[in-house]
Design an enzyme around this catalytic site. Sequence first.
Site, PDB file in Angstrom:
ATOM      1  N   HIS A 167      56.376 -74.526  -0.899  1.00  0.00           N
ATOM      2  CA  HIS A 167      56.376 -75.906  -1.379  1.00  0.00           C
ATOM      3  C   HIS A 167      55.145 -76.246  -2.201  1.00  0.00           C
ATOM      4  CE1 HIS A 167      60.072 -76.250   0.528  1.00  0.00           C
ATOM      5  NE2 HIS A 167      59.620 -76.342   1.754  1.00  0.00           N
ATOM      6  N   ASP A 168      54.051 -75.536  -2.020  1.00  0.00           N
ATOM      7  CA  ASP A 168      52.967 -75.631  -2.996  1.00  0.00           C
ATOM      8  C   ASP A 168      53.466 -75.163  -4.359  1.00  0.00           C
ATOM      9  OD1 ASP A 168      50.787 -76.735  -1.666  1.00  0.00           O
ATOM     10  OD2 ASP A 168      50.144 -74.832  -0.831  1.00  0.00           O
TER      11      ASP A 168
END
Length: 395
Positions: A167-168
Amino acid sequence: MMQPLEGVRVLDLSHVLAGPYCTMVLGDMGAEVIKVEQYPEGDLIRQMAPFQSGMSYGFSVINRNKQGIRLDLTTEEGQEVFYRLAKTADVIVENYRPGVTKKLGIDYETIKEKNPDIIYCSISGFGQTGPYKHKAGLDIMAQGMSGIMSMTGESNGRPVKVGVPVHDIGAGITALYHILFAYIYKLKHHEGQYIDVSLVDSALAWTVWEAAAYFGKGEIPVPSGSRHRRIAPYQAYKTQSGFILLGIVNERMWERFCHHVVERPQWQNDPRFATGNDRIENVEELEKEIEAVLTTQPSDVWLKRLEKQGVPCGPILNYEETLHNEQTQHREMVIDYDHPEVGLMKTLGFPAKMSKSPAEFRLPAPMLGQHTDHILEELDYSKAEIERLKHKAIV
């Protein structure tokens, strides 16, 4: 070759991963990216092992194709340097916690007064609005808050995050394509704009299968290991020598699998497995039946038989095996380069192969503050002024 973003200047105020990944790709496609690091330590990831000749490998991999300046943004003179730089920019990317840029005097509204055409992108854990906006938001929190961790892993195990900071990177990709959308809008309408990207929103946007199941039937997804929620067989299966991946997406493939791979034609008419929905309803029994056969032979035997029948399959490689795999090497997904300060280094290649405007490796990741003098001179600072700023620890 001309690259699509040649002539676009990006100021990268971000640190660690989501923002730097976004700006790295912009740089790969020709943008001039200037990484503005806080004085004196710079990006936190510079302190993370492993190191080669003092350079963090993690920093080097996600900060290629950037110039670097170190700047104390807590001072008026440091802010003034940034304002002068911002007037020359097309895009600014930052991933401070909401409210920090306002305190530093480098927020969108302030910069917009100095450069009305600026495209300004903020990346944060939960976004710039809402009751959670001030919460710290790391990748693992996004995996938890988006519901993804609740459906990852095995059904009888503890919560498991995805093995990479998905998700980064996902927020970085979300920021990337919205910056490009904003740039296209600017070309058409001659206006910049503000972009607010959240790790949690970016993660939630990826849960399309799960949203369909919940909105359509009220299903709340639970951990299912490597299984697909709507297709079976579609998972990792144990063999005599390890595990292989198998995915059968239509009845024609199921017929070939039953008759010519495992030689169990009776499965095709077994009421438990006759249709795709039957196989999903009886996925536990299906797994036991398939593994009872597959554990009689090693993985390579089954992979050859599956490939011969055109049934999608594959091995599960460790990361070293992946990097040395012949397909990875053929696709040039590992690049060697010579860093002028560090020496020979490796990094990942470019995931898309473009015929007319391919991504290029132009600059290795900068040493801390490496291009400060060059950037300030370009902004018409004299050598005496640059020395004065250095003496005062502004740059």
